[in-house]
Design a protein around this motif. Sequence first.
Motif, PDB file in Angstrom:
ATOM      1  N   VAL A  77     -61.107   9.235 -20.020  1.00 19.56           N
ATOM      2  CA  VAL A  77     -61.840   8.440 -19.029  1.00 19.56           C
ATOM      3  C   VAL A  77     -62.969   9.263 -18.423  1.00 19.56           C
ATOM      4  O   VAL A  77     -64.094   8.787 -18.253  1.00 19.56           O
ATOM      5  CB  VAL A  77     -60.881   7.932 -17.933  1.00 19.56           C
ATOM      6  N   ASP A  78     -62.679  10.507 -18.121  1.00 22.22           N
ATOM      7  CA  ASP A  78     -63.682  11.392 -17.538  1.00 22.22           C
ATOM      8  C   ASP A  78     -64.843  11.615 -18.502  1.00 22.22           C
ATOM      9  O   ASP A  78     -66.021  11.537 -18.121  1.00 22.22           O
ATOM     10  CB  ASP A  78     -63.022  12.726 -17.188  1.00 22.22           C
ATOM     11  N   THR A  79     -64.522  11.852 -19.781  1.00 21.18           N
ATOM     12  CA  THR A  79     -65.537  12.173 -20.775  1.00 21.18           C
ATOM     13  C   THR A  79     -66.378  10.983 -21.184  1.00 21.18           C
ATOM     14  O   THR A  79     -67.591  11.090 -21.354  1.00 21.18           O
ATOM     15  CB  THR A  79     -64.873  12.779 -22.034  1.00 21.18           C
ATOM     16  N   VAL A  80     -65.740   9.815 -21.320  1.00 21.70           N
ATOM     17  CA  VAL A  80     -66.402   8.645 -21.915  1.00 21.70           C
ATOM     18  C   VAL A  80     -66.743   7.570 -20.895  1.00 21.70           C
ATOM     19  O   VAL A  80     -67.876   7.071 -20.849  1.00 21.70           O
ATOM     20  CB  VAL A  80     -65.527   8.041 -23.030  1.00 21.70           C
ATOM     21  N   TYR A  81     -65.783   7.213 -20.059  1.00 15.80           N
ATOM     22  CA  TYR A  81     -65.961   6.037 -19.212  1.00 15.80           C
ATOM     23  C   TYR A  81     -66.657   6.342 -17.892  1.00 15.80           C
ATOM     24  O   TYR A  81     -67.232   5.444 -17.282  1.00 15.80           O
ATOM     25  CB  TYR A  81     -64.608   5.355 -18.988  1.00 15.80           C
ATOM     26  N   ARG A  82     -66.638   7.572 -17.461  1.00 14.38           N
ATOM     27  CA  ARG A  82     -67.420   7.915 -16.273  1.00 14.38           C
ATOM     28  C   ARG A  82     -68.914   7.769 -16.563  1.00 14.38           C
ATOM     29  O   ARG A  82     -69.631   7.109 -15.799  1.00 14.38           O
ATOM     30  CB  ARG A  82     -67.072   9.324 -15.794  1.00 14.38           C
ATOM     31  N   PRO A  83     -69.435   8.345 -17.662  1.00  8.49           N
ATOM     32  CA  PRO A  83     -70.847   8.083 -17.976  1.00  8.49           C
ATOM     33  C   PRO A  83     -71.148   6.610 -18.204  1.00  8.49           C
ATOM     34  O   PRO A  83     -72.196   6.113 -17.780  1.00  8.49           O
ATOM     35  CB  PRO A  83     -71.086   8.898 -19.256  1.00  8.49           C
ATOM     36  N   LEU A  84     -70.219   5.908 -18.879  1.00  4.68           N
ATOM     37  CA  LEU A  84     -70.469   4.498 -19.166  1.00  4.68           C
ATOM     38  C   LEU A  84     -70.530   3.677 -17.892  1.00  4.68           C
ATOM     39  O   LEU A  84     -71.398   2.798 -17.745  1.00  4.68           O
ATOM     40  CB  LEU A  84     -69.387   3.962 -20.106  1.00  4.68           C
ATOM     41  N   SER A  85     -69.631   3.936 -16.967  1.00  6.82           N
ATOM     42  CA  SER A  85     -69.663   3.166 -15.717  1.00  6.82           C
ATOM     43  C   SER A  85     -70.927   3.462 -14.926  1.00  6.82           C
ATOM     44  O   SER A  85     -71.479   2.583 -14.265  1.00  6.82           O
ATOM     45  CB  SER A  85     -68.414   3.454 -14.876  1.00  6.82           C
ATOM     46  N   ARG A  86     -71.400   4.713 -15.006  1.00  4.94           N
ATOM     47  CA  ARG A  86     -72.668   5.053 -14.341  1.00  4.94           C
ATOM     48  C   ARG A  86     -73.822   4.294 -14.985  1.00  4.94           C
ATOM     49  O   ARG A  86     -74.687   3.741 -14.290  1.00  4.94           O
ATOM     50  CB  ARG A  86     -72.890   6.567 -14.435  1.00  4.94           C
ATOM     51  N   LEU A  87     -73.848   4.278 -16.308  1.00  9.80           N
ATOM     52  CA  LEU A  87     -74.897   3.550 -17.021  1.00  9.80           C
ATOM     53  C   LEU A  87     -74.882   2.071 -16.657  1.00  9.80           C
ATOM     54  O   LEU A  87     -75.927   1.476 -16.366  1.00  9.80           O
ATOM     55  CB  LEU A  87     -74.718   3.720 -18.527  1.00  9.80           C
ATOM     56  N   LEU A  88     -73.689   1.475 -16.647  1.00  4.80           N
ATOM     57  CA  LEU A  88     -73.593   0.051 -16.334  1.00  4.80           C
ATOM     58  C   LEU A  88     -74.035  -0.231 -14.899  1.00  4.80           C
ATOM     59  O   LEU A  88     -74.667  -1.250 -14.634  1.00  4.80           O
ATOM     60  CB  LEU A  88     -72.162  -0.435 -16.568  1.00  4.80           C
ATOM     61  N   GLY A  89     -73.702   0.681 -13.996  1.00  3.96           N
ATOM     62  CA  GLY A  89     -74.169   0.512 -12.627  1.00  3.96           C
ATOM     63  C   GLY A  89     -75.678   0.490 -12.537  1.00  3.96           C
ATOM     64  O   GLY A  89     -76.266  -0.299 -11.788  1.00  3.96           O
ATOM     65  N   LEU A  90     -76.333   1.336 -13.343  1.00  9.67           N
ATOM     66  CA  LEU A  90     -77.794   1.368 -13.362  1.00  9.67           C
ATOM     67  C   LEU A  90     -78.366   0.097 -13.977  1.00  9.67           C
ATOM     68  O   LEU A  90     -79.401  -0.417 -13.529  1.00  9.67           O
ATOM     69  CB  LEU A  90     -78.271   2.602 -14.129  1.00  9.67           C
ATOM     70  N   TYR A  91     -77.710  -0.421 -15.007  1.00  5.90           N
ATOM     71  CA  TYR A  91     -78.170  -1.672 -15.609  1.00  5.90           C
ATOM     72  C   TYR A  91     -78.017  -2.828 -14.624  1.00  5.90           C
ATOM     73  O   TYR A  91     -78.896  -3.694 -14.531  1.00  5.90           O
ATOM     74  CB  TYR A  91     -77.386  -1.961 -16.888  1.00  5.90           C
ATOM     75  N   VAL A  92     -76.903  -2.872 -13.900  1.00  3.95           N
ATOM     76  CA  VAL A  92     -76.716  -3.915 -12.892  1.00  3.95           C
ATOM     77  C   VAL A  92     -77.835  -3.853 -11.863  1.00  3.95           C
ATOM     78  O   VAL A  92     -78.434  -4.872 -11.498  1.00  3.95           O
ATOM     79  CB  VAL A  92     -75.342  -3.766 -12.203  1.00  3.95           C
ATOM     80  N   GLU A  93     -78.130  -2.648 -11.404  1.00  7.47           N
ATOM     81  CA  GLU A  93     -79.199  -2.465 -10.419  1.00  7.47           C
ATOM     82  C   GLU A  93     -80.543  -2.902 -10.991  1.00  7.47           C
ATOM     83  O   GLU A  93     -81.343  -3.563 -10.317  1.00  7.47           O
ATOM     84  CB  GLU A  93     -79.256  -1.001 -10.004  1.00  7.47           C
ATOM     85  N   GLY A  94     -80.797  -2.541 -12.252  1.00  8.93           N
ATOM     86  CA  GLY A  94     -82.060  -2.926 -12.874  1.00  8.93           C
ATOM     87  C   GLY A  94     -82.218  -4.418 -13.013  1.00  8.93           C
ATOM     88  O   GLY A  94     -83.291  -4.981 -12.743  1.00  8.93           O
ATOM     89  N   VAL A  95     -81.149  -5.111 -13.406  1.00  9.03           N
ATOM     90  CA  VAL A  95     -81.200  -6.568 -13.550  1.00  9.03           C
ATOM     91  C   VAL A  95     -81.420  -7.228 -12.191  1.00  9.03           C
ATOM     92  O   VAL A  95     -82.142  -8.224 -12.081  1.00  9.03           O
ATOM     93  CB  VAL A  95     -79.916  -7.088 -14.223  1.00  9.03           C
ATOM     94  N   GLU A  96     -80.816  -6.673 -11.145  1.00  6.53           N
ATOM     95  CA  GLU A  96     -81.021  -7.226  -9.807  1.00  6.53           C
ATOM     96  C   GLU A  96     -82.489  -7.132  -9.396  1.00  6.53           C
ATOM     97  O   GLU A  96     -83.037  -8.061  -8.794  1.00  6.53           O
ATOM     98  CB  GLU A  96     -80.139  -6.484  -8.802  1.00  6.53           C
ATOM     99  N   HIS A  97     -83.121  -6.025  -9.721  1.00  4.77           N
ATOM    100  CA  HIS A  97     -84.546  -5.869  -9.390  1.00  4.77           C
ATOM    101  C   HIS A  97     -85.390  -6.888 -10.152  1.00  4.77           C
ATOM    102  O   HIS A  97     -86.315  -7.490  -9.586  1.00  4.77           O
ATOM    103  CB  HIS A  97     -85.016  -4.453  -9.716  1.00  4.77           C
ATOM    104  N   VAL A  98     -85.086  -7.066 -11.440  1.00  5.75           N
ATOM    105  CA  VAL A  98     -85.831  -8.037 -12.236  1.00  5.75           C
ATOM    106  C   VAL A  98     -85.616  -9.449 -11.683  1.00  5.75           C
ATOM    107  O   VAL A  98     -86.552 -10.255 -11.586  1.00  5.75           O
ATOM    108  CB  VAL A  98     -85.409  -7.972 -13.717  1.00  5.75           C
TER     109      VAL A  98
END
Length: 343
Positions: A77-98
């Motif tokens: 989880v630390d190696t794989v899903y922590r980066p993935l959850s961070r990436l998804l959080g950024l995508y959510v933020e980006g879609v909200e801006h759009v």
Amino acid sequence: MSKTTSGALPALFLSGHERPGTADGSHPRVDESNTTPFVELDREDWSRLSASTPLPLTTQDVVRLRGMSDPMDLAEVDTVYRPLSRLLGLYVEGVEHVHAATSTFLGERATRTPFVIGVAGSVAVGKSTTARVLVEMLRRWPETPRVELVTTDGFLLPNAELQRRGLMERKGFPESYDRRSLLRFLTQVKSGAPRVEAPIYDHLTYDVVPDRTVTVSQPDVLVVEGLNVLQPARADREGTTSLAVSDFFDFSIYVDARTRDIERWYVQRFLRLRSTAFARPGSYFRRYADLDDDAAVATARDIWRRINEPNLRANIVPTRSRANLVMTKDGEHRIQRVLLRKL
């Protein structure tokens, strides 16, 4: 959102002028040997992308969330899903801006609709564990406290209807789903409906539960997990192309592994289920509970090769390239490679 160039990570992965997790200022290695719409990162490079992101789960959380045959641990989880959850959080933020910019342009009141993530992959590959861990991770971030999960199993046609159509041996194939109901559900979710109901599937009885539903109430993020969620749109008899389930996804993930490894995991899970789900009263698979090891292995391999492998090869693997992110496992269920589609 800016476009990426070959060898560059998507702009949404950047924070200021630094890449998350690269304290030394170095950039992750990226394969530039050929032209590809994906950025490819190995396990080490991927894990470095979120060193500054906290890990919100505990070992107890992971044990509760993982599937029976999936040995996922906190290190994974630390190696794989922590980066993935961070990436998804950024995508959510980006879609909200759009969305906000579009609403301003149209002169409309901005109404937030759920960010929808699709998770696809074979039977026994671990996509359900991936979906559950992602849901739990995203719920722990302050930007996305309301995250819900729906599996497409609930949109399978009831067994009685499958039997009527002669499709019981093709359960899990695209034609075994009530695709119209699934599309209607996603249309309502992405339209911002305050409450949308989805049917529930019972793996014990191996059937959709009559008159029982789960309610989705405008979450921040909705995760939709299923075998065939990345299937392309179909053309009707008149040649008109309809909507695809993936048309409603803001981001999609494909969990990948070698077919021989997935078959082995499927057989291992079948053997373990003999003393658990198969042995319970009312189980559809009660007849398999008393099989000895040799008979159970033979039965599991027969089911795999008649049903699950043909579905994987014909319907699931061909959709892999449609995902935004492909996570490839080794024979021990560890993610070794990540392909991220360029923006």
